[in-house]
Design a protein around this motif. Structure first.
Motif, short mmCIF file in Angstrom:
data_model
loop_
_atom_site.label_atom_id
_atom_site.label_comp_id
_atom_site.label_asym_id
_atom_site.label_seq_id
_atom_site.Cartn_x
_atom_site.Cartn_y
_atom_site.Cartn_z
N GLY A 1 1.81 -3.25 13.25
CA GLY A 1 3.03 -4.02 13.05
C GLY A 1 3.42 -4.22 11.61
N ILE A 2 3.02 -3.29 10.74
CA ILE A 2 3.33 -3.38 9.31
C ILE A 2 4.62 -2.61 9.02
N GLU A 3 5.47 -3.20 8.22
CA GLU A 3 6.71 -2.52 7.83
C GLU A 3 6.37 -1.25 7.04
N LEU B 1 3.47 -4.37 3.27
CA LEU B 1 4.38 -3.22 3.25
C LEU B 1 3.57 -1.97 3.02
N VAL B 2 3.87 -0.91 3.76
CA VAL B 2 3.26 0.40 3.54
C VAL B 2 4.35 1.38 3.13
N VAL B 3 4.09 2.08 2.04
CA VAL B 3 5.01 3.10 1.53
C VAL B 3 4.32 4.44 1.70
N LYS C 1 1.68 6.40 8.54
CA LYS C 1 2.80 5.73 9.20
C LYS C 1 2.41 5.23 10.58
N SER C 2 1.71 6.07 11.34
CA SER C 2 1.30 5.68 12.69
C SER C 2 0.34 4.50 12.67
N VAL D 1 0.84 -1.20 0.00
CA VAL D 1 0.00 0.00 0.00
C VAL D 1 0.87 1.25 0.00
N PHE D 2 0.67 2.09 -1.00
CA PHE D 2 1.27 3.41 -1.06
C PHE D 2 0.20 4.38 -0.59
#
Length: 318
Positions: free
Chosen positions: A55-57, A30-32, A48-49, A7-8
């Protein structure tokens, strides 16, 4: 097995749509997102928070087109790639890493208002409706097939921030409604006819400069489109800058319509009448200014009609 996604995302739409994926049983690997800029007014939620709470990178690359970013996405083995108000275009070779498709949420009813800040442009142009669209990502911005849309009204006095709140809910609803079908491979993919739409670029703070020679409706639309938390519509009188933070179009028959009668024949611009601030516009109609801010030394303070009159008393008016 849960579908996996990269996810972006950024901003409130990013927050809410990321939460929809998690609630809908998607394994977000993954989160971008973006690092918040110290020069920007951060009035919105933190993707981001949210990711860290689950617990996602999280990564915040400066260039999503880099080989390192492609390697990170490839390592996540995504079934889907989603973009929710991420501020950069994603390259086609990166999108191809999603075996079951790459999708974006856009804040308009595509194909209308492709491009940047669609909510602000819709308010500026006097639209009465906008919404959110989930669509396939393609090489061109906001050009892929439409999966689902949800409209929202733009009321006559709505600011862009108020409309954006509605669009955020519409984005959440759109994704929630279609996610099961998307996971099942049964979601519709409808034509996105770009010839029936429009494309708009980004806006800068300077674009908020008011031209009082325009009609009152045009000026009011600008005020609404860039009202706080956006930088605001402004005018300079001499060396003094004033930001119109809150206002209302003076409509026939209103109390303000009587208060602006003494301003008839005065030049366009901001004036004081009956201890209230009004802006006279090019069509001789007026806007009642409910909050005027004086920008000075990098700070903005609310200024009263009396203080405004005193401050500009020695400034030549056009």
């Amino acid at each position: 097995m849960k579908p996996r996604a990269v996810v972006f995302a950024y901003h409130n739409v990013g927050v809410r749509c990321l939460q929809v994926l998690l609630a809908g049983g998607v394994d977000v690997a993954l989160v971008v997102t973006h690092e918040d800029s110290p020069t920007e007014n951060i009035w919105f939620g933190s993707v981001k928070s949210v990711a860290e709470e689950h617990g996602i990178e999280v990564v915040t690359p400066t260039d999503p087109k880099s080989a390192e970013m492609r390697a990170a996405v490839s390592a996540a083995r995504p079934d889907f790639i989603f973009s929710f108000y991420y501020r950069h275009m994603l390259p086609v070779d990166l999108l191809a890493l999603a075996g079951r498709g790459a999708y974006n949420v856009h804040g308009s009813l595509l194909p209308k208002y492709r491009g940047r800040v669609p909510t602000n442009w819709a308010v500026l142009n006097g639209e009465t409706e906008t919404g959110a669209t989930l669509h396939e990502m393609a090489a061109k911005p906001d050009a892929g097939a439409i999966v689902a849309q949800t409209p929202v009204p733009i009321l006559p006095d709505d600011t862009a921030a108020q409309v954006f709140d509605k669009v955020t809910v519409a984005a959440e609803q759109t994704l929630w409604r279609v996610l099961p079908a998307l996971i099942a491979g049964e979601a519709p993919h409808l034509p996105n006819d770009l010839t029936r739409g429009s494309y708009y670029g980004g806006r800068k703070p300077e674009d908020g400069r008011v031209d009082f020679g325009q009609s009152a409706q045009q000026v009011y639309n600008l005020i609404r489109a860039v009202a706080p938390p956006y930088p605001g519509a402004f005018t300079d009188i001499g060396n003094e800058r004033f930001v119109i933070a809150r206002a209302r179009l003076v409509r026939p028959g209103s109390q303000d319509a009587e208060r602006v009668r003494p301003l008839a024949g005065l030049p366009v611009g901001i004036h004081v009448s009956d201890n209230a601030l009004f802006a006279v516009c090019g069509d001789a109609r007026a806007i009642a200014i409910h909050e005027l801010r004086h920008a000075h030394n990098g700070q903005e303070t609310v200024i009263s009609p009396a203080a405004f009159s005193e401050l500009i008393s020695s400034v030549p008016r056009p």
